[in-house]
Design an enzyme around this catalytic site. Structure first.
Site, PDB file in Angstrom:
ATOM      1  N   GLU A   7       0.682  -1.398   0.025  1.00 52.40           N
ATOM      2  CA  GLU A   7       0.084  -0.181   0.357  1.00 52.40           C
ATOM      3  C   GLU A   7       0.799   1.332   0.119  1.00 52.40           C
ATOM      4  OE1 GLU A   7      -2.974  -0.550  -0.937  1.00 52.40           O
ATOM      5  OE2 GLU A   7      -2.828  -2.726  -0.509  1.00 52.40           O
ATOM      6  N   HIS A  62       1.724   2.197  -3.354  1.00 53.47           N
ATOM      7  CA  HIS A  62       0.831   2.656  -3.965  1.00 53.47           C
ATOM      8  C   HIS A  62       0.745   4.241  -4.003  1.00 53.47           C
ATOM      9  CE1 HIS A  62      -1.834  -0.245  -6.071  1.00 53.47           C
ATOM     10  NE2 HIS A  62      -1.878  -1.058  -5.069  1.00 53.47           N
TER      11      HIS A  62
END
Length: 163
Positions: A132, A135
């Site tokens: 994450e 990202h």
């Protein structure tokens, strides 16, 4: 409950570095709720804000029954040499490849009240945190693959029905 559509490979928002959020903003609270709703679809471990169309520094997670979120996170520490772990991504549907990840990771951010939030763990938690955070830097896990694996992965992406 608002489960948002997941953006897939090729969408420019997935390549955009996330902007910090204001934890006190009503818009941030709405984003967090959408992230929490969206991550609770079975089979999901984490959802970054870019995956639901906004380049904001936030992600939600559901790992080992623990549901949560973090705003404006940063990686504080990783431990151990990277190991290859099977990994996939909602933004690269139906594909998975061995990805180098540190076996332990700690991320520090804040919650909606602006209080410090520390997320750490090993195994799936460590993998999710690193995934994450990538990202939020505008990167997909495909970029972390070893060279030969990346070539195979990119060919699979080009041949995928959703591409």
């Amino acid at each position: 409950m608002t489960v948002r559509e997941i953006r897939v490979f090729g969408d420019p928002v997935l390549r955009t570095k996330a902007d910090p959020v204001d934890p006190a903003s009503p818009a941030t609270a709405a984003l967090v709720q959408d992230l929490l709703d969206t991550v609770q679809v079975p089979g999901r471990a984490g959802v970054a804000a870019c995956q639901i169309g906004t380049a904001q520094a936030a992600f939600s997670f559901l790992v080992d029954g623990r549901l949560g979120y973090v705003l404006n996170p940063r990686i504080d520490e990783v431990r151990g040499e990277p190991e290859l772990v099977d990994e996939g991504c909602l933004s690269v549907p139906d594909l998975g490849f061995p990805t180098p990840r540190h076996p332990w990771c700690r991320v520090i951010g804040v919650d909606l009240d602006g209080a410090e939030l520390v997320l750490e763990g090993e195994g799936l938690m460590a993998q999710m945190l690193q995934h994450e955070m990538a990202h939020l830097d505008g990167k997909l896990y495909l970029q972390a693959l070893e060279r030969g694996t990346r070539a195979v992965a990119m060919e699979a992406v080009r041949n995928a029905p959703w591409y």
